[in-house]
Design a protein around this motif. Structure first.
Motif, short mmCIF file in Angstrom:
data_model
loop_
_atom_site.label_atom_id
_atom_site.label_comp_id
_atom_site.label_asym_id
_atom_site.label_seq_id
_atom_site.Cartn_x
_atom_site.Cartn_y
_atom_site.Cartn_z
N VAL A 52 -12.52 24.41 -46.83
CA VAL A 52 -13.41 23.46 -47.51
C VAL A 52 -12.64 22.21 -47.91
N PHE A 53 -13.24 21.06 -47.60
CA PHE A 53 -12.67 19.76 -47.96
C PHE A 53 -13.75 18.98 -48.70
N VAL A 54 -13.39 18.34 -49.78
CA VAL A 54 -14.35 17.70 -50.66
C VAL A 54 -14.02 16.23 -50.84
N THR A 55 -15.02 15.49 -51.31
CA THR A 55 -14.83 14.09 -51.65
C THR A 55 -15.60 13.78 -52.92
N GLY A 56 -15.04 12.87 -53.70
CA GLY A 56 -15.67 12.41 -54.93
C GLY A 56 -15.15 13.13 -56.15
N ARG A 57 -15.18 12.41 -57.25
CA ARG A 57 -14.86 12.98 -58.56
C ARG A 57 -15.93 12.48 -59.52
N PRO A 58 -16.94 13.26 -59.81
CA PRO A 58 -17.14 14.65 -59.38
C PRO A 58 -17.47 14.74 -57.89
N VAL A 59 -17.35 15.93 -57.36
CA VAL A 59 -17.59 16.17 -55.94
C VAL A 59 -19.03 15.79 -55.59
N VAL A 60 -19.16 14.94 -54.54
CA VAL A 60 -20.48 14.54 -54.07
C VAL A 60 -20.71 14.94 -52.61
N GLY A 61 -19.66 15.37 -51.92
CA GLY A 61 -19.80 15.76 -50.53
C GLY A 61 -18.70 16.69 -50.12
N LEU A 62 -18.96 17.44 -49.05
CA LEU A 62 -17.98 18.40 -48.58
C LEU A 62 -18.24 18.79 -47.13
N VAL A 63 -17.20 19.30 -46.51
CA VAL A 63 -17.32 19.92 -45.19
C VAL A 63 -16.61 21.27 -45.25
N VAL A 64 -17.12 22.18 -44.45
CA VAL A 64 -16.49 23.48 -44.25
C VAL A 64 -16.16 23.54 -42.76
N VAL A 65 -14.88 23.64 -42.44
CA VAL A 65 -14.44 23.63 -41.05
C VAL A 65 -13.52 24.81 -40.79
N GLU A 66 -13.46 25.18 -39.52
CA GLU A 66 -12.56 26.26 -39.11
C GLU A 66 -11.97 25.92 -37.74
N ALA A 67 -10.65 25.87 -37.67
CA ALA A 67 -9.98 25.63 -36.40
C ALA A 67 -10.02 26.92 -35.58
N ARG A 68 -10.54 26.81 -34.38
CA ARG A 68 -10.59 27.95 -33.46
C ARG A 68 -9.70 27.61 -32.28
N ALA A 69 -9.56 28.53 -31.35
CA ALA A 69 -8.62 28.36 -30.25
C ALA A 69 -8.88 27.09 -29.44
N ASP A 70 -10.16 26.79 -29.17
CA ASP A 70 -10.46 25.67 -28.28
C ASP A 70 -11.36 24.60 -28.89
N HIS A 71 -11.62 24.70 -30.21
CA HIS A 71 -12.46 23.69 -30.85
C HIS A 71 -12.35 23.80 -32.37
N LEU A 72 -12.83 22.77 -33.03
CA LEU A 72 -12.99 22.81 -34.48
C LEU A 72 -14.46 23.10 -34.73
N PHE A 73 -14.73 24.14 -35.50
CA PHE A 73 -16.10 24.49 -35.83
C PHE A 73 -16.46 23.85 -37.16
N LEU A 74 -17.47 23.01 -37.15
CA LEU A 74 -18.00 22.40 -38.36
C LEU A 74 -19.10 23.32 -38.87
N ASP A 75 -18.74 24.15 -39.82
CA ASP A 75 -19.65 25.18 -40.34
C ASP A 75 -20.72 24.59 -41.24
N SER A 76 -20.35 23.59 -42.05
CA SER A 76 -21.30 23.00 -42.96
C SER A 76 -20.84 21.61 -43.38
N ILE A 77 -21.81 20.75 -43.55
CA ILE A 77 -21.57 19.44 -44.16
C ILE A 77 -22.68 19.28 -45.19
N ALA A 78 -22.29 18.87 -46.39
CA ALA A 78 -23.27 18.73 -47.47
C ALA A 78 -22.95 17.50 -48.29
#
Length: 149
Positions: A52-78
Protein backbone atom coordinates in the motif's frame (compact mmCIF):
# COMPACT_ATOMS: atom_id res chain seq x y z
CA UNK A 1 1.29 16.87 -5.41
CA UNK A 2 4.32 15.13 -6.90
CA UNK A 3 5.40 11.52 -7.06
CA UNK A 4 7.57 12.34 -4.05
CA UNK A 5 4.36 12.86 -2.08
CA UNK A 6 3.45 9.20 -2.53
CA UNK A 7 4.92 7.06 0.21
CA UNK A 8 4.68 3.53 1.57
CA UNK A 9 1.86 3.22 4.08
CA UNK A 10 2.76 2.40 7.68
CA UNK A 11 0.70 0.74 10.40
CA UNK A 12 -0.53 4.11 11.66
CA UNK A 13 -2.09 4.70 8.21
CA UNK A 14 -4.33 1.62 8.32
CA UNK A 15 -7.44 3.46 9.64
CA UNK A 16 -7.03 6.10 6.92
CA UNK A 17 -6.49 3.43 4.26
CA UNK A 18 -9.72 1.77 5.36
CA UNK A 19 -11.61 5.08 5.49
CA UNK A 20 -10.45 6.28 2.05
CA UNK A 21 -11.12 2.87 0.49
CA UNK A 22 -14.62 2.70 1.99
CA UNK A 23 -15.45 6.28 0.96
CA UNK A 24 -14.19 5.70 -2.59
CA UNK A 25 -15.99 2.40 -3.15
CA UNK A 26 -19.21 2.92 -1.13
CA UNK A 27 -21.10 4.55 -4.03
CA UNK A 28 -20.73 1.33 -6.02
CA UNK A 29 -22.32 -0.99 -3.45
CA UNK A 30 -25.90 -0.28 -4.55
CA UNK A 31 -24.98 -0.33 -8.23
CA UNK A 32 -23.21 -3.71 -8.24
CA UNK A 33 -25.21 -5.28 -5.42
CA UNK A 34 -22.24 -6.36 -3.30
CA UNK A 35 -19.38 -4.67 -1.51
CA UNK A 36 -16.43 -4.23 -3.88
CA UNK A 37 -13.47 -6.45 -3.04
CA UNK A 38 -11.21 -3.58 -1.88
CA UNK A 39 -13.69 -2.84 0.92
CA UNK A 40 -13.20 -6.39 2.19
CA UNK A 41 -9.39 -6.35 2.02
CA UNK A 42 -7.19 -6.96 5.04
CA UNK A 43 -5.69 -3.48 4.98
CA UNK A 44 -3.36 -4.12 7.91
CA UNK A 45 -1.89 -7.19 6.20
CA UNK A 46 -1.52 -5.32 2.89
CA UNK A 47 0.26 -2.43 4.63
CA UNK A 48 2.52 -4.84 6.53
CA UNK A 49 3.35 -6.60 3.24
CA UNK A 50 4.45 -3.29 1.67
CA UNK A 51 1.68 -3.29 -0.94
CA UNK A 52 0.00 0.00 0.00
CA UNK A 53 1.21 3.46 -0.99
CA UNK A 54 -0.58 6.61 0.14
CA UNK A 55 -0.66 10.30 -0.60
CA UNK A 56 -1.79 13.31 1.39
CA UNK A 57 -1.71 14.35 5.01
CA UNK A 58 -4.33 13.37 5.93
CA UNK A 59 -4.41 10.51 3.44
CA UNK A 60 -6.65 11.32 0.46
CA UNK A 61 -5.57 8.63 -1.99
CA UNK A 62 -3.86 5.28 -2.19
CA UNK A 63 -2.88 2.38 -4.39
CA UNK A 64 -2.44 -1.27 -3.54
CA UNK A 65 0.08 -2.95 -5.84
CA UNK A 66 1.84 -6.27 -6.03
CA UNK A 67 4.91 -7.07 -8.11
CA UNK A 68 4.47 -10.41 -9.85
CA UNK A 69 6.87 -12.31 -12.08
CA UNK A 70 5.83 -10.67 -15.35
CA UNK A 71 3.74 -7.63 -14.36
CA UNK A 72 2.74 -5.21 -11.65
CA UNK A 73 -0.78 -5.92 -10.44
CA UNK A 74 -2.74 -2.81 -9.51
CA UNK A 75 -5.11 -4.32 -6.97
CA UNK A 76 -6.84 -1.11 -5.94
CA UNK A 77 -6.76 2.62 -6.44
CA UNK A 78 -8.87 4.83 -4.20
CA UNK A 79 -9.32 8.58 -3.94
CA UNK A 80 -11.48 10.09 -1.24
CA UNK A 81 -14.52 11.80 -2.83
CA UNK A 82 -13.55 15.08 -1.14
CA UNK A 83 -10.33 15.06 -3.21
CA UNK A 84 -11.92 14.36 -6.60
CA UNK A 85 -10.92 16.74 -9.36
CA UNK A 86 -7.54 17.60 -7.83
CA UNK A 87 -5.42 15.22 -9.93
CA UNK A 88 -4.87 12.69 -7.15
CA UNK A 89 -5.93 9.71 -9.24
CA UNK A 90 -3.80 10.83 -12.17
CA UNK A 91 -0.72 11.21 -9.98
CA UNK A 92 -1.33 7.79 -8.43
CA UNK A 93 -1.60 6.16 -11.87
CA UNK A 94 1.59 7.91 -12.97
CA UNK A 95 3.31 6.66 -9.83
CA UNK A 96 2.14 3.08 -10.51
CA UNK A 97 3.71 3.23 -13.96
CA UNK A 98 6.99 4.62 -12.58
CA UNK A 99 6.98 1.95 -9.86
CA UNK A 100 6.46 -0.84 -12.41
CA UNK A 101 9.35 0.48 -14.47
CA UNK A 102 11.56 0.74 -11.36
CA UNK A 103 10.74 -2.90 -10.62
CA UNK A 104 11.76 -3.84 -14.18
CA UNK A 105 8.30 -5.13 -15.02
CA UNK A 106 7.05 -4.97 -18.63
CA UNK A 107 3.38 -4.25 -17.94
CA UNK A 108 0.68 -3.30 -15.47
CA UNK A 109 -2.50 -5.32 -15.06
CA UNK A 110 -5.72 -4.50 -13.23
CA UNK A 111 -9.39 -5.24 -13.29
CA UNK A 112 -12.50 -3.26 -12.53
CA UNK A 113 -16.13 -4.15 -12.14
CA UNK A 114 -18.03 -3.81 -15.40
CA UNK A 115 -20.63 -1.68 -13.59
CA UNK A 116 -18.02 0.88 -12.55
CA UNK A 117 -18.56 2.79 -15.80
CA UNK A 118 -16.42 5.71 -14.74
CA UNK A 119 -13.30 3.51 -14.75
CA UNK A 120 -13.99 2.39 -18.31
CA UNK A 121 -13.44 6.02 -19.37
CA UNK A 122 -10.40 6.64 -17.21
CA UNK A 123 -8.13 3.64 -17.83
CA UNK A 124 -8.02 3.86 -21.65
CA UNK A 125 -6.98 7.53 -21.36
CA UNK A 126 -3.91 6.28 -19.49
CA UNK A 127 -3.02 3.64 -22.08
CA UNK A 128 -4.78 0.61 -20.60
CA UNK A 129 -6.56 -1.80 -22.92
CA UNK A 130 -9.28 -4.30 -22.13
CA UNK A 131 -8.01 -7.83 -22.65
CA UNK A 132 -10.80 -9.89 -21.14
CA UNK A 133 -14.20 -9.80 -19.49
CA UNK A 134 -14.71 -12.49 -16.90
CA UNK A 135 -17.31 -13.26 -14.22
CA UNK A 136 -15.79 -14.33 -10.93
CA UNK A 137 -18.38 -15.13 -8.27
CA UNK A 138 -20.71 -12.12 -8.00
CA UNK A 139 -18.26 -9.86 -9.88
CA UNK A 140 -18.40 -9.07 -13.60
CA UNK A 141 -14.88 -7.84 -14.29
CA UNK A 142 -13.08 -6.13 -17.12
CA UNK A 143 -9.39 -7.01 -17.12
CA UNK A 144 -6.96 -4.37 -18.40
CA UNK A 145 -3.28 -4.29 -19.22
CA UNK A 146 -0.83 -1.56 -20.04
CA UNK A 147 2.38 -2.60 -21.76
CA UNK A 148 5.38 -0.51 -20.76
CA UNK A 149 7.36 -0.14 -23.97
Amino acid sequence: MTNDDIRPAVAADVPAVRAVTDAAYQPYVARIGVRPVPMEADHAADVAAGKVFVTGRPVVGLVVVEARADHLFLDSIAVHPDAHGRGVGRRLLEWVEAHARACGLPEIRLYTNALMWENQKIYPRFGYEVVERRTEGPYDRLHYRKPLV
